[in-house]
Design a protein around this motif. Structure first.
Motif, mmCIF file in Angstrom:
data_model
loop_
_atom_site.group_PDB
_atom_site.id
_atom_site.type_symbol
_atom_site.label_atom_id
_atom_site.label_comp_id
_atom_site.label_asym_id
_atom_site.label_seq_id
_atom_site.Cartn_x
_atom_site.Cartn_y
_atom_site.Cartn_z
ATOM 1 N N ASP A 1 0.856 -1.179 0.000
ATOM 2 C CA ASP A 1 0.000 0.000 0.000
ATOM 3 C C ASP A 1 0.901 1.241 0.000
ATOM 4 O OD1 ASP A 1 -1.569 2.235 0.809
ATOM 5 O OD2 ASP A 1 -3.000 0.906 1.782
ATOM 6 N N PRO A 2 0.780 2.114 -0.996
ATOM 7 C CA PRO A 2 1.682 3.271 -1.074
ATOM 8 C C PRO A 2 1.555 4.219 0.115
ATOM 9 C CG PRO A 2 -0.095 3.452 -2.694
ATOM 10 C CD PRO A 2 -0.144 2.068 -2.148
ATOM 11 N N VAL A 3 0.425 4.190 0.818
ATOM 12 C CA VAL A 3 0.264 5.038 1.996
ATOM 13 C C VAL A 3 1.024 4.464 3.190
ATOM 14 C CG1 VAL A 3 -1.416 5.975 3.638
ATOM 15 C CG2 VAL A 3 -1.967 5.887 1.204
ATOM 16 N N LEU A 4 1.143 3.139 3.237
ATOM 17 C CA LEU A 4 1.761 2.474 4.389
ATOM 18 C C LEU A 4 3.213 2.085 4.151
ATOM 19 C CD1 LEU A 4 -1.201 0.054 5.288
ATOM 20 C CD2 LEU A 4 -0.714 2.306 6.271
ATOM 21 N N ARG A 5 3.560 1.744 2.925
ATOM 22 C CA ARG A 5 4.896 1.236 2.631
ATOM 23 C C ARG A 5 5.967 2.279 2.990
ATOM 24 N NH1 ARG A 5 6.869 -3.022 -0.513
ATOM 25 N NH2 ARG A 5 8.878 -2.695 -1.537
ATOM 26 N N ALA A 6 6.975 1.834 3.708
ATOM 27 C CA ALA A 6 8.088 2.689 4.136
ATOM 28 C C ALA A 6 7.608 3.894 4.939
ATOM 29 C CB ALA A 6 8.920 3.140 2.932
ATOM 30 N N ILE B 1 9.065 -15.295 8.611
ATOM 31 C CA ILE B 1 7.879 -14.802 7.915
ATOM 32 C C ILE B 1 7.614 -13.345 8.280
ATOM 33 C CG2 ILE B 1 5.408 -15.172 7.561
ATOM 34 C CD1 ILE B 1 5.940 -18.110 8.540
ATOM 35 N N LEU B 2 7.728 -13.054 9.551
ATOM 36 C CA LEU B 2 7.420 -11.716 10.051
ATOM 37 C C LEU B 2 8.318 -10.659 9.433
ATOM 38 C CD1 LEU B 2 5.759 -9.977 11.961
ATOM 39 C CD2 LEU B 2 7.368 -10.572 13.791
ATOM 40 N N VAL B 3 9.586 -10.984 9.205
ATOM 41 C CA VAL B 3 10.513 -10.027 8.588
ATOM 42 C C VAL B 3 9.997 -9.593 7.217
ATOM 43 C CG1 VAL B 3 12.802 -9.859 7.528
ATOM 44 C CG2 VAL B 3 12.571 -10.701 9.872
ATOM 45 N N GLU B 4 9.483 -10.537 6.438
ATOM 46 C CA GLU B 4 8.967 -10.190 5.115
ATOM 47 C C GLU B 4 7.697 -9.346 5.219
ATOM 48 O OE1 GLU B 4 7.745 -12.160 0.790
ATOM 49 O OE2 GLU B 4 8.582 -13.441 2.383
ATOM 50 N N TYR B 5 6.873 -9.621 6.210
ATOM 51 C CA TYR B 5 5.679 -8.806 6.420
ATOM 52 C C TYR B 5 6.025 -7.375 6.835
ATOM 53 C CZ TYR B 5 2.756 -13.095 6.871
ATOM 54 O OH TYR B 5 2.092 -14.277 6.670
ATOM 55 N N ALA B 6 6.976 -7.250 7.749
ATOM 56 C CA ALA B 6 7.151 -5.993 8.468
ATOM 57 C C ALA B 6 8.126 -5.012 7.834
ATOM 58 C CB ALA B 6 7.605 -6.286 9.905
ATOM 59 N N LEU B 7 9.245 -5.486 7.309
ATOM 60 C CA LEU B 7 10.276 -4.548 6.850
ATOM 61 C C LEU B 7 9.806 -3.637 5.720
ATOM 62 C CD1 LEU B 7 12.117 -6.034 8.831
ATOM 63 C CD2 LEU B 7 13.934 -5.879 7.127
ATOM 64 N N PRO B 8 8.918 -4.089 4.810
ATOM 65 C CA PRO B 8 8.437 -3.137 3.791
ATOM 66 C C PRO B 8 7.634 -1.973 4.359
ATOM 67 C CG PRO B 8 8.153 -5.384 3.024
ATOM 68 C CD PRO B 8 8.526 -5.472 4.470
ATOM 69 N N TYR C 1 12.956 -9.117 20.048
ATOM 70 C CA TYR C 1 13.957 -9.241 18.980
ATOM 71 C C TYR C 1 13.756 -8.121 17.979
ATOM 72 C CZ TYR C 1 15.311 -13.629 21.007
ATOM 73 O OH TYR C 1 15.778 -14.574 21.889
ATOM 74 N N MET C 2 14.862 -7.504 17.578
ATOM 75 C CA MET C 2 14.791 -6.299 16.755
ATOM 76 C C MET C 2 15.540 -6.486 15.441
ATOM 77 S SD MET C 2 15.422 -3.493 19.753
ATOM 78 C CE MET C 2 16.931 -4.318 20.223
ATOM 79 N N VAL C 3 14.936 -6.003 14.373
ATOM 80 C CA VAL C 3 15.554 -6.010 13.046
ATOM 81 C C VAL C 3 15.387 -4.619 12.453
ATOM 82 C CG1 VAL C 3 15.578 -7.015 10.735
ATOM 83 C CG2 VAL C 3 15.022 -8.461 12.716
ATOM 84 N N ARG C 4 16.485 -4.006 12.073
ATOM 85 C CA ARG C 4 16.458 -2.661 11.491
ATOM 86 C C ARG C 4 16.486 -2.750 9.971
ATOM 87 N NH1 ARG C 4 17.742 2.268 13.670
ATOM 88 N NH2 ARG C 4 18.673 1.262 15.504
ATOM 89 N N ARG C 5 15.711 -1.897 9.314
ATOM 90 C CA ARG C 5 15.785 -1.797 7.853
ATOM 91 C C ARG C 5 16.878 -0.817 7.485
ATOM 92 N NH1 ARG C 5 12.685 1.671 3.921
ATOM 93 N NH2 ARG C 5 14.480 1.583 2.567
ATOM 94 N N VAL C 6 17.918 -1.316 6.818
ATOM 95 C CA VAL C 6 19.070 -0.476 6.474
ATOM 96 C C VAL C 6 19.290 -0.357 4.965
ATOM 97 C CG1 VAL C 6 20.256 -0.929 8.651
ATOM 98 C CG2 VAL C 6 20.662 -2.449 6.701
ATOM 99 N N GLY C 7 18.702 -1.248 4.196
ATOM 100 C CA GLY C 7 18.934 -1.246 2.752
ATOM 101 C C GLY C 7 17.693 -0.837 1.974
ATOM 102 N N ARG C 8 17.797 -0.855 0.659
ATOM 103 C CA ARG C 8 16.689 -0.471 -0.211
ATOM 104 C C ARG C 8 15.603 -1.538 -0.166
ATOM 105 N NH1 ARG C 8 16.600 -3.366 -4.937
ATOM 106 N NH2 ARG C 8 15.189 -1.846 -5.856
ATOM 107 N N LEU C 9 14.379 -1.101 -0.440
ATOM 108 C CA LEU C 9 13.259 -2.021 -0.496
ATOM 109 C C LEU C 9 13.146 -2.630 -1.890
ATOM 110 C CD1 LEU C 9 10.372 -0.184 1.412
ATOM 111 C CD2 LEU C 9 11.546 -2.277 2.104
ATOM 112 N N ASP C 10 13.143 -3.936 -1.942
ATOM 113 C CA ASP C 10 12.938 -4.646 -3.203
ATOM 114 C C ASP C 10 11.437 -4.680 -3.486
ATOM 115 O OD1 ASP C 10 12.598 -6.661 -5.205
ATOM 116 O OD2 ASP C 10 14.543 -7.500 -4.650
ATOM 117 N N GLU C 11 11.045 -4.252 -4.673
ATOM 118 C CA GLU C 11 9.627 -4.168 -5.009
ATOM 119 C C GLU C 11 8.931 -5.516 -5.004
ATOM 120 O OE1 GLU C 11 9.209 -2.153 -8.696
ATOM 121 O OE2 GLU C 11 9.911 -0.212 -7.921
ATOM 122 N N ARG C 12 9.685 -6.608 -5.039
ATOM 123 C CA ARG C 12 9.068 -7.938 -5.028
ATOM 124 C C ARG C 12 8.431 -8.277 -3.692
ATOM 125 N NH1 ARG C 12 13.776 -11.892 -6.117
ATOM 126 N NH2 ARG C 12 14.787 -10.379 -4.722
#
Length: 248
Positions: free
Chosen positions: A144-149, A164-171, A223-234
Motif C-alpha cells: 500500500d503506497p500510503v503504508l509502505r516505508a 515470515i514476520l521479517v517479510e511482512y514488516a520490513l516493507p 527481537y529487533m531487526v532494522r531496515r538499512v537497505g533499499r526495499l525490493d519491489e518484489r
C-alpha cells in the motif's frame, strides 16, 4: 460484564512495578477496553481468555511491558514516532501502549473485518486521537503506497515466526526503522532462521531486549531487526506465499 477501577488493581500494581503510575484517564480507558473486550470476545473471535485478571496479565501488562522495554532501548525517543501494530487482533500490543503513552502515533493493521469493527469501536469509545485502523493482510499492507516505508517502528505479537514476520514488516519501515517482536524461548532460533529473509529485505539484526515481566511468568525477549537497505519491489510476496515458503 462491567468492571470497576478497583478490579484493575493487578494492572495498576504491575504498572507501578514497571515504573509507571497510571492516572485516572488511563485507568478509565483500560476499564472500558476490558469491558468491550469481554462483550465482543466471542462474536469477533478476539481471545479465548474470559477471565478479567488473566486478560490484564497476558494482554494488558505484557503490552505495557513492551512499551517500557522500547523506551529503555531508546526506540521511542520523541512524539513523532510512527508505529504500526501488525496483525493486531484485539489491539495488542498497540492499544495498551497508546493508552499509557498518548504521544504515540499508532496504526493498527488487521485482516479480519470483525476485529477491525471492534478496534474502531474501542478507539471511538476511548476517544483515542492519532490512532488509525486499517483492514488489510500483512502482504497487502506492505504494498500500500500510503503504508509502505511509512513507519519508524513495527510491533507484532504472536503473528508469525521471524522468517515470515521479517517479510511482512520490513516493507512498512522507513530506512532506519525497526521491527520489534516479543518472542519466548524459540526467539533466538527464529532469528537465526530469519537470516535469509533479513538479507533479502535489506535488514540488519539488532539483538534483543529483555521484556520486563514478573518472575512468575515465562520470560520473553524483544527481537529487533532494522531496515538499512533499499526495499525490493518484489516484497512482500503474494498473500499466503511468505507463510508457505519463508525466505531462506
Amino acid at each position: 460484564m462491567s468492571t470497576t477501577p478497583s478490579s484493575l488493581e493487578f494492572l495498576r500494581s504491575e504498572a507501578f512495578r514497571l515504573g509507571l503510575q497510571l492516572d485516572d484517564v488511563a485507568l478509565d480507558r483500560f476499564e472500558r477496553y476490558l469491558t468491550l473486550l469481554l462483550e465482543w470476545r466471542e462474536r469477533a473471535g478476539l481471545t479465548s481468555i474470559s477471565d478479567p485478571l488473566t486478560i490484564q496479565q497476558r494482554h494488558f501488562v505484557e503490552s505495557v511491558a513492551l512499551l517500557v522495554a522500547l523506551r529503555g532501548g531508546g526506540l521511542l525517543h520523541d512524539e513523532r514516532t510512527k508505529i504500526a501494530d501488525l496483525g493486531t487482533g484485539a489491539g495488542f500490543p498497540g492499544l495498551p501502549m497508546r493508552i499509557v503513552d498518548p504521544t504515540l502515533q499508532l496504526t493498527l493493521i488487521e485482516s479480519s473485518s470483525r476485529r477491525c469493527r471492534f478496534l474502531e469501536t474501542v478507539v471511538d469509545a476511548l476517544h483515542l486521537d492519532g490512532v488509525a485502523v486499517i483492514q488489510a493482510r500483512a502482504e497487502e499492507a506492505g504494498h500500500d503506497p500510503v503504508l509502505r516505508a511509512g513507519f519508524d517502528l513495527v510491533v507484532a505479537r504472536a503473528l508469525a515466526a521471524l522468517p515470515i514476520l521479517v517479510e511482512y514488516a520490513l516493507p512498512l519501515l522507513r530506512e532506519g526503522g525497526i521491527l520489534a517482536a516479543p518472542k519466548g524461548s524459540r526467539g533466538a532460533s527464529e532469528l537465526e532462521a530469519a537470516a535469509g529473509a533479513i538479507a533479502a529485505l535489506g535488514g540488519q539484526a539488532e539483538g534483543s531486549l529483555a521484556l520486563p515481566l514478573s518472575e512468575d511468568v515465562p520470560p520473553q525477549r524483544v527481537y529487533m531487526v532494522r531496515r538499512v537497505g533499499r526495499l525490493d519491489e518484489r516484497f512482500p510476496r503474494r498473500p499466503g506465499v511468505p507463510s508457505r515458503r519463508p525466505l531462506r
